[in-house]
Design an enzyme around this catalytic site. Sequence first.
Site, PDB file in Angstrom:
ATOM      1  N   LYS A  89       0.867  -1.192   0.000  1.00  0.00           N
ATOM      2  CA  LYS A  89       0.000   0.000   0.000  1.00  0.00           C
ATOM      3  C   LYS A  89       0.890   1.223   0.000  1.00  0.00           C
ATOM      4  O   LYS A  89       1.815   1.339   0.801  1.00  0.00           O
ATOM      5  CB  LYS A  89      -0.877  -0.007   1.275  1.00  0.00           C
ATOM      6  CG  LYS A  89      -1.899   1.112   1.305  1.00  0.00           C
ATOM      7  CD  LYS A  89      -3.132   0.775   0.521  1.00  0.00           C
ATOM      8  CE  LYS A  89      -4.004   1.974   0.203  1.00  0.00           C
ATOM      9  NZ  LYS A  89      -3.591   2.707  -1.018  1.00  0.00           N
ATOM     10  N   LYS A 113       5.658   3.290   8.331  1.00  0.00           N
ATOM     11  CA  LYS A 113       4.471   4.135   8.521  1.00  0.00           C
ATOM     12  C   LYS A 113       3.215   3.271   8.585  1.00  0.00           C
ATOM     13  O   LYS A 113       2.387   3.408   9.487  1.00  0.00           O
ATOM     14  CB  LYS A 113       4.377   5.114   7.348  1.00  0.00           C
ATOM     15  CG  LYS A 113       3.208   6.058   7.408  1.00  0.00           C
ATOM     16  CD  LYS A 113       2.928   6.754   6.091  1.00  0.00           C
ATOM     17  CE  LYS A 113       4.154   7.428   5.507  1.00  0.00           C
ATOM     18  NZ  LYS A 113       3.803   8.376   4.416  1.00  0.00           N
ATOM     19  N   LYS A 125       5.330   1.706  -3.151  1.00  0.00           N
ATOM     20  CA  LYS A 125       5.232   3.060  -3.710  1.00  0.00           C
ATOM     21  C   LYS A 125       5.503   2.977  -5.205  1.00  0.00           C
ATOM     22  O   LYS A 125       6.174   2.046  -5.664  1.00  0.00           O
ATOM     23  CB  LYS A 125       6.276   3.976  -3.060  1.00  0.00           C
ATOM     24  CG  LYS A 125       5.993   5.448  -3.217  1.00  0.00           C
ATOM     25  CD  LYS A 125       5.099   5.986  -2.115  1.00  0.00           C
ATOM     26  CE  LYS A 125       4.752   7.433  -2.314  1.00  0.00           C
ATOM     27  NZ  LYS A 125       4.108   8.026  -1.143  1.00  0.00           N
ATOM     28  N   ASP A 165      -0.089  10.714  -4.578  1.00  0.00           N
ATOM     29  CA  ASP A 165       1.041  11.363  -3.902  1.00  0.00           C
ATOM     30  C   ASP A 165       1.276  12.634  -4.718  1.00  0.00           C
ATOM     31  O   ASP A 165       0.345  13.118  -5.398  1.00  0.00           O
ATOM     32  CB  ASP A 165       2.267  10.439  -3.881  1.00  0.00           C
ATOM     33  CG  ASP A 165       3.414  10.969  -3.009  1.00  0.00           C
ATOM     34  OD1 ASP A 165       3.364  10.810  -1.781  1.00  0.00           O
ATOM     35  OD2 ASP A 165       4.372  11.563  -3.555  1.00  0.00           O
ATOM     36  N   THR A 208      -4.517  13.300   5.300  1.00  0.00           N
ATOM     37  CA  THR A 208      -3.084  13.451   5.615  1.00  0.00           C
ATOM     38  C   THR A 208      -2.859  14.769   6.360  1.00  0.00           C
ATOM     39  O   THR A 208      -2.173  14.805   7.391  1.00  0.00           O
ATOM     40  CB  THR A 208      -2.238  13.393   4.327  1.00  0.00           C
ATOM     41  OG1 THR A 208      -2.622  12.236   3.585  1.00  0.00           O
ATOM     42  CG2 THR A 208      -0.762  13.326   4.650  1.00  0.00           C
ATOM     43  N   ASN A 239      -2.319  18.933  -1.805  1.00  0.00           N
ATOM     44  CA  ASN A 239      -3.322  18.244  -0.987  1.00  0.00           C
ATOM     45  C   ASN A 239      -2.997  18.320   0.507  1.00  0.00           C
ATOM     46  O   ASN A 239      -3.852  18.702   1.317  1.00  0.00           O
ATOM     47  CB  ASN A 239      -3.414  16.777  -1.445  1.00  0.00           C
ATOM     48  CG  ASN A 239      -4.257  15.945  -0.514  1.00  0.00           C
ATOM     49  OD1 ASN A 239      -3.760  15.335   0.423  1.00  0.00           O
ATOM     50  ND2 ASN A 239      -5.556  15.943  -0.737  1.00  0.00           N
TER      51      ASN A 239
END
Length: 450
Positions: A89, A113, A125, A165, A208, A239
Amino acid sequence: MPYVHDTLEALRKSSPAQTEFYQAAEEVLECLRPLFERSPHYLDHNIIERIVEPERQIMFRICWTDDAGKVRVNKGYRVQFNSALGPYKGGLRFHPSVTSGTIKFLGFEQIFKNALTGLPIGGGKGGSDFDPKGRSDGEIMRFCQAFMSELYRHIGPTTDVPAGDIGVGAREIGFLYGQYKRLTGRYEGVLTGKSLNWGGSIGRKEATGYGAVYFAENMLEARGETLAGKTCLVSGAGNVAIYTIEKLHELGAIPVSCSDSRGTLHDPNGIDLALLCELKEVQRTTLEAYLAQHPEARYIPAGDYPADGHAVWRLQGDVAFPCATQNELTEADAETLLGNGVTCISEGANMPSTAAAVDRFLAAKIAYGPGKAANAGGVATSQLEMAQNSSMEQWPLEKVDAKLKAIMANIHQQCAETAAEFDDPTNLVLGANIAGFRKVADAMIEQGVC
Ligand SMILES: NC(=O)C1=CN([C@@H]2O[C@H](COP(=O)(O)OP(=O)(O)OC[C@H]3O[C@@H](n4cnc5c(N)ncnc54)[C@H](O)[C@@H]3O)[C@@H](O)[C@H]2O)C=CC1
Ligand SMILES: O=C(O)CCC(=O)C(=O)O
């Protein structure tokens, strides 16, 4: 400790150009020394060498056609780093600076994380060196379709679930999802950060930024303080920065700055969020345009930044939220922040502070929340989106936000308790790395050599 030293030396030799990955790995491994002294069985299982090596790295060519009919080629990546705790993830980054080393560092950070969230998700990622700046919606769509035309065969709702991202938001997730559906014929939770119309979770886009503010609150509360009335420095204008600013306003703090790659905006009265969203999310223009409606604000172009750092960290404030990109806060910036009396830093971005800057914060014993703990709210809420998709439910905002708050408080508690267990109670970097590592390493041992 020879194992840590040898592993870092081997990494330096095998990945000489991957400086960001090396930086991330060095921080984690150095923090693990006291753990290995107390629990040498991690060394017996050679977890240290296994955890710095991705389970799988996919590199691919992306061919697409621009509006002028020219065929363009970009590089695509997906690093499936560690699946001990669950499906891979982690987000996708589209930015011209992206290299295999960038994606590897981000994937490595994601392992710990994701472990800290307490949810069943492994680390991964991906991304591309594609530059979305100045591209039309049609070009973005064709690029996303070409990217997914290779990626679709490597991902799935129980194997690997990408998200956004830098450079990948709701628009890109929509185009990527459409292509996945076209190629597989399946309507399933293979991406998170989806639109609320078709399977997204309420609260994911805010998560986030909100999470980084909740983490700051947790750190301040432990010191008998709150955010109310505090002047906050925020970097970035995407974001994470936008929803950090929104939550700070809501809690009575005063966010006075934001930045993009072209410059920094300082509004001592507090950033006008509606205008910022209009400029960055609708018009997609420069922050300088803010001055037309707020002449009292100041714009500092990137060309006027100090040679040894970033203008945003030279402003006066009490709390700082780096929310743009890696290594955006230097040792000189850290010195300035500390000299100006900043007492709390909560990292919305991944690895935004250089290693030397982190050392300064730790030596000063301020409330410093490293990215892998402070910005975990985004991926945690992505997992809540996966849970809603697999049960075909949509939860209300109150439920998602309450879970996010509880997850952030729990991450803070784990980091603080682990730091205290290892005799360095204010060091949340140590706490985050050891607490995250232990979960992944224990799972790896239980699952055998694989
Ligand atoms: N979107 C998410 O849910 C999560 C994002 N993050 C991290 O937060 C940071 C920001 O990501 P988003 O807000 O999602 O991206 P975004 O694309 O929405 O915004 C990124 C912002 O950073 C600025 N920026 C990017 N590269 C820059 C550079 N080299 N120099 C100066 N400014 C630069 C951009 O101008 C933009 O304002 C990244 O480090 C990302 O990895 C971390 C956890 C989750
Ligand atoms: O929501 C996700 O899956 C990933 C978010 C992300 O890329 C990150 O935590 O850095």
